[in-house]
Design a protein around this motif. Structure first.
Motif, PDB file in Angstrom:
ATOM      1  N   GLY A 130       0.836  -1.212   0.000  1.00 39.04           N
ATOM      2  CA  GLY A 130       0.000   0.000   0.000  1.00 39.04           C
ATOM      3  C   GLY A 130       0.864   1.252   0.000  1.00 39.04           C
ATOM      4  N   ASN A 131       1.863   1.271   0.899  1.00 37.57           N
ATOM      5  CA  ASN A 131       2.762   2.430   0.972  1.00 37.57           C
ATOM      6  C   ASN A 131       3.437   2.688  -0.365  1.00 37.57           C
ATOM      7  N   GLN A 132       3.849   1.595  -1.020  1.00 38.53           N
ATOM      8  CA  GLN A 132       4.588   1.759  -2.275  1.00 38.53           C
ATOM      9  C   GLN A 132       3.689   2.278  -3.392  1.00 38.53           C
ATOM     10  N   LEU A 133       2.437   1.790  -3.418  1.00 39.48           N
ATOM     11  CA  LEU A 133       1.516   2.283  -4.444  1.00 39.48           C
ATOM     12  C   LEU A 133       1.150   3.756  -4.186  1.00 39.48           C
ATOM     13  N   VAL A 134       0.917   4.080  -2.913  1.00 38.43           N
ATOM     14  CA  VAL A 134       0.574   5.460  -2.565  1.00 38.43           C
ATOM     15  C   VAL A 134       1.726   6.397  -2.929  1.00 38.43           C
ATOM     16  N   GLU A 135       2.937   5.932  -2.666  1.00 37.04           N
ATOM     17  CA  GLU A 135       4.129   6.721  -2.980  1.00 37.04           C
ATOM     18  C   GLU A 135       4.214   7.025  -4.484  1.00 37.04           C
ATOM     19  N   VAL A 136       3.900   6.015  -5.313  1.00 34.76           N
ATOM     20  CA  VAL A 136       3.943   6.228  -6.773  1.00 34.76           C
ATOM     21  C   VAL A 136       2.919   7.302  -7.161  1.00 34.76           C
ATOM     22  N   VAL A 137       1.712   7.184  -6.613  1.00 36.58           N
ATOM     23  CA  VAL A 137       0.660   8.156  -6.963  1.00 36.58           C
ATOM     24  C   VAL A 137       1.065   9.560  -6.535  1.00 36.58           C
ATOM     25  N   ARG A 138       1.570   9.689  -5.300  1.00 42.66           N
ATOM     26  CA  ARG A 138       1.843  11.028  -4.755  1.00 42.66           C
ATOM     27  C   ARG A 138       3.092  11.660  -5.355  1.00 42.66           C
ATOM     28  N   ARG A 139       3.978  10.799  -5.861  1.00 46.32           N
ATOM     29  CA  ARG A 139       5.173  11.349  -6.523  1.00 46.32           C
ATOM     30  C   ARG A 139       4.755  12.139  -7.761  1.00 46.32           C
ATOM     31  N   HIS A 140       3.683  11.660  -8.405  1.00 47.19           N
ATOM     32  CA  HIS A 140       3.280  12.302  -9.661  1.00 47.19           C
ATOM     33  C   HIS A 140       2.109  13.254  -9.501  1.00 47.19           C
ATOM     34  N   ASP A 141       1.472  13.220  -8.355  1.00 50.52           N
ATOM     35  CA  ASP A 141       0.349  14.133  -8.136  1.00 50.52           C
ATOM     36  C   ASP A 141       0.433  14.634  -6.701  1.00 50.52           C
ATOM     37  N   LYS A 142       1.120  15.758  -6.556  1.00 48.10           N
ATOM     38  CA  LYS A 142       1.392  16.280  -5.204  1.00 48.10           C
ATOM     39  C   LYS A 142       0.109  16.730  -4.510  1.00 48.10           C
ATOM     40  N   SER A 143      -0.941  17.022  -5.306  1.00 49.99           N
ATOM     41  CA  SER A 143      -2.137  17.593  -4.693  1.00 49.99           C
ATOM     42  C   SER A 143      -3.072  16.533  -4.102  1.00 49.99           C
ATOM     43  N   ILE A 144      -2.830  15.280  -4.403  1.00 51.61           N
ATOM     44  CA  ILE A 144      -3.765  14.234  -3.956  1.00 51.61           C
ATOM     45  C   ILE A 144      -3.541  13.933  -2.464  1.00 51.61           C
ATOM     46  N   SER A 145      -4.635  13.724  -1.720  1.00 49.46           N
ATOM     47  CA  SER A 145      -4.479  13.430  -0.287  1.00 49.46           C
ATOM     48  C   SER A 145      -4.067  11.967  -0.129  1.00 49.46           C
ATOM     49  N   LYS A 146      -3.547  11.657   1.067  1.00 50.39           N
ATOM     50  CA  LYS A 146      -3.114  10.289   1.318  1.00 50.39           C
ATOM     51  C   LYS A 146      -4.314   9.331   1.243  1.00 50.39           C
ATOM     52  N   LYS A 147      -5.463   9.857   1.738  1.00 51.18           N
ATOM     53  CA  LYS A 147      -6.662   9.019   1.753  1.00 51.18           C
ATOM     54  C   LYS A 147      -7.111   8.671   0.323  1.00 51.18           C
ATOM     55  N   GLU A 148      -7.091   9.696  -0.525  1.00 51.89           N
ATOM     56  CA  GLU A 148      -7.488   9.460  -1.928  1.00 51.89           C
ATOM     57  C   GLU A 148      -6.513   8.506  -2.623  1.00 51.89           C
ATOM     58  N   ALA A 149      -5.208   8.716  -2.343  1.00 50.84           N
ATOM     59  CA  ALA A 149      -4.194   7.862  -2.984  1.00 50.84           C
ATOM     60  C   ALA A 149      -4.359   6.422  -2.510  1.00 50.84           C
ATOM     61  N   THR A 150      -4.693   6.248  -1.218  1.00 47.38           N
ATOM     62  CA  THR A 150      -4.887   4.898  -0.695  1.00 47.38           C
ATOM     63  C   THR A 150      -6.093   4.246  -1.373  1.00 47.38           C
ATOM     64  N   GLN A 151      -7.149   5.037  -1.564  1.00 48.61           N
ATOM     65  CA  GLN A 151      -8.333   4.494  -2.240  1.00 48.61           C
ATOM     66  C   GLN A 151      -7.980   4.087  -3.668  1.00 48.61           C
ATOM     67  N   ARG A 152      -7.159   4.917  -4.319  1.00 48.01           N
ATOM     68  CA  ARG A 152      -6.752   4.575  -5.694  1.00 48.01           C
ATOM     69  C   ARG A 152      -5.966   3.263  -5.688  1.00 48.01           C
ATOM     70  N   ALA A 153      -5.104   3.082  -4.655  1.00 42.94           N
ATOM     71  CA  ALA A 153      -4.309   1.842  -4.555  1.00 42.94           C
ATOM     72  C   ALA A 153      -5.241   0.643  -4.380  1.00 42.94           C
ATOM     73  N   ILE A 154      -6.257   0.797  -3.546  1.00 41.19           N
ATOM     74  CA  ILE A 154      -7.206  -0.308  -3.325  1.00 41.19           C
ATOM     75  C   ILE A 154      -7.953  -0.622  -4.622  1.00 41.19           C
ATOM     76  N   ASP A 155      -8.371   0.429  -5.326  1.00 39.68           N
ATOM     77  CA  ASP A 155      -9.124   0.228  -6.575  1.00 39.68           C
ATOM     78  C   ASP A 155      -8.281  -0.504  -7.615  1.00 39.68           C
ATOM     79  N   ILE A 156      -7.018  -0.073  -7.755  1.00 37.36           N
ATOM     80  CA  ILE A 156      -6.207  -0.679  -8.819  1.00 37.36           C
ATOM     81  C   ILE A 156      -5.842  -2.126  -8.456  1.00 37.36           C
ATOM     82  N   LEU A 157      -5.638  -2.400  -7.151  1.00 42.32           N
ATOM     83  CA  LEU A 157      -5.348  -3.783  -6.756  1.00 42.32           C
ATOM     84  C   LEU A 157      -6.551  -4.673  -7.038  1.00 42.32           C
ATOM     85  N   THR A 158      -7.744  -4.132  -6.773  1.00 45.55           N
ATOM     86  CA  THR A 158      -8.960  -4.897  -7.069  1.00 45.55           C
ATOM     87  C   THR A 158      -9.048  -5.142  -8.567  1.00 45.55           C
ATOM     88  N   GLU A 159      -8.709  -4.100  -9.333  1.00 41.24           N
ATOM     89  CA  GLU A 159      -8.789  -4.214 -10.798  1.00 41.24           C
ATOM     90  C   GLU A 159      -7.847  -5.284 -11.350  1.00 41.24           C
TER      91      GLU A 159
END
Ligand SMILES: Nc1ncnc2c1ncn2[C@@H]1O[C@H](COP(=O)(O)OP(=O)(O)OP(=O)(O)O)[C@@H](O)[C@H]1O
Ligand code: SF4
Ligand SMILES: [Mg+2]
Length: 344
Positions: free
Chosen positions: A120-149
């Motif tokens: 989770g930390n690693q996926l969130v880190e990838v998202v936030r590296r490229h989108d500084k404006s995204i909150s940790k909560k949103e990035a975590t949700q994105r990580a959950i969504d993509i893992l489900t996908e």
């Protein structure tokens, strides 16, 4: 996430590699790992790059991604991505593209996933590296969504696990999730299924096909297995000793192959339903010593159809069919000459 520029027009390639040359300057001399390759890749297209071990597949991929390391140097040619000249971008510009507009899945997830962080930390880190404006909560949700996908059940729980707590197939799915989480336009998959058992390999291929349809990602799929290429790709480039020897649509390469090396590959094609962890080495003779490549055709020392001219001059590309089917072999030149003579 910031909106991406909508550059892609149907008539323009997303990626254009033109006469790319990459060498390693070693104490023993210059190793010409990639020796003048060219191709175009369009949005939505899956292109396979196939060839035996040492033919330059990974070096080519790393060069596109700006990850060429050590004594490796680009010695010629160009790489354009969405019209941008990748070889002349600043480090910052290249880093903005990496993982965001284009990403790579490596062969062995354990060398790329950090063992001390949860997935989770690693996926969130990838998202936030490229989108500084995204909150940790949103990035975590994105990580959950993509893992489900990518087919990981109980993603809410899985994101708290470390890489070593997952099976090989799951880790490879995490790598695919990591490659796709920023919705790249180009994904390079460097032998993403080789280390997996046949069933998992098949699942991962199906998954990539499905995801590609949803996200319209262009994919370069590197493999030594032509069976995998047949299953997933639209077009294929056959590499030998740093050269692309034949290139075309998948059906042209499989049913109307022209180059003697491709013929050899197809004749000994490993099937996807048979366990195949070995490297491709189906043709008699040893691979080319890239420190001392042959003078003419790179395949001449192993080619059963070799003629004198093959040992003296590099063969040109000849259009050998429809849909940009090309092959570099002197036999085609002779055939063309014969045809021209026949027709007066
Ligand atoms: N750091 C390096 N220093 C010197 N030579 C290198 C280096 N990396 C790669 N090469 C050479 O470049 C050539 C192409 O290597 P590359 O890794 O691209 O092959 P490949 O087609 O990906 O093979 P495989 O199927 O085994 O992954 C090889 O002959 C290799 O010896
Ligand atoms: S150019 Fe000659 S050596 Fe090379 S593949 Fe063709 S026939 Fe064989
Ligand atoms: Mg490789």
């Amino acid at each position: 996430m910031a909106e991406k520029t909508d550059y892609v027009k149907k008539d323009k390639p997303l990626l254009k590699v033109d006469n790319l040359k990459v060498s390693f300057f070693t104490p023993a001399g210059e190793v010409k790992a990639v020796n003048g390759i060219s191709y175009e890749l369009h949005e939505n297209e899956i292109m396979g790059i196939v060839g035996e071990s040492g033919s330059g597949k990974s070096v080519e991929a790393y060069t596109i991604m700006g990850l060429l390391a050590g004594s490796g140097k680009v010695c010629g040619g160009s790489i354009e991505f969405e019209g941008k000249d990748l070889l002349h971008l600043s480090r910052k510009e290249m880093s903005d593209l990496q993982g965001n507009e284009m990403s790579i899945i490596f062969q062995n997830p354990m060398t790329c996933l950090n063992p001390v962080y949860t997935i989770g930390n690693q996926l969130v880190e990838v998202v936030r590296r490229h989108d500084k404006s995204i909150s940790k909560k949103e990035a975590t949700q994105r990580a959950i969504d993509i893992l489900t996908e990518v087919g990981i059940n109980n993603a809410e729980k899985r994101i708290k696990q470390y890489p070593h707590e997952l099976s090989g197939g799951m880790r490879q799915r995490v790598m695919i999730a990591m490659g796709l989480i920023c919705n790249p336009k180009l994904l390079i998959a460097d032998e993403p299924t080789t280390a997996l058992d046949v069933t998992t390999q098949e699942q991962i291929l199906q998954l990539m096909k499905k995801l590609q349809k949803i996200h319209h990602t262009a994919i370069i799929f590197i493999t030594h297995n032509l069976g995998v290429v047949a299953e997933i790709c639209d077009s294929v480039s056959v590499m030998y000793a740093g050269h692309i020897v034949e290139q075309g649509k998948i059906e042209d390469i499989f049913y109307h192959m022209k180059h003697p090396y491709t013929e050899g590959l197809i004749a000994s094609m490993p099937r996807i339903d048979i366990v195949n962890h070995e490297r491709l080495n189906p043709i008699e003779g040893s691979p080319v010593d890239l420190l001392n490549p042959p003078k003419g055709c790179c395949f001449a020392p192993r080619c059963g159809k070799c003629m004198r001219i093959c040992q003296e001059q590099e063969p040109p590309y000849v259009k050998v069919g429809e849909n940009n089917h090309i092959s570099a072999c002197w036999l085609h030149v002779l055939e063309m000459k014969k045809e021209a003579e026949k027709n007066g």
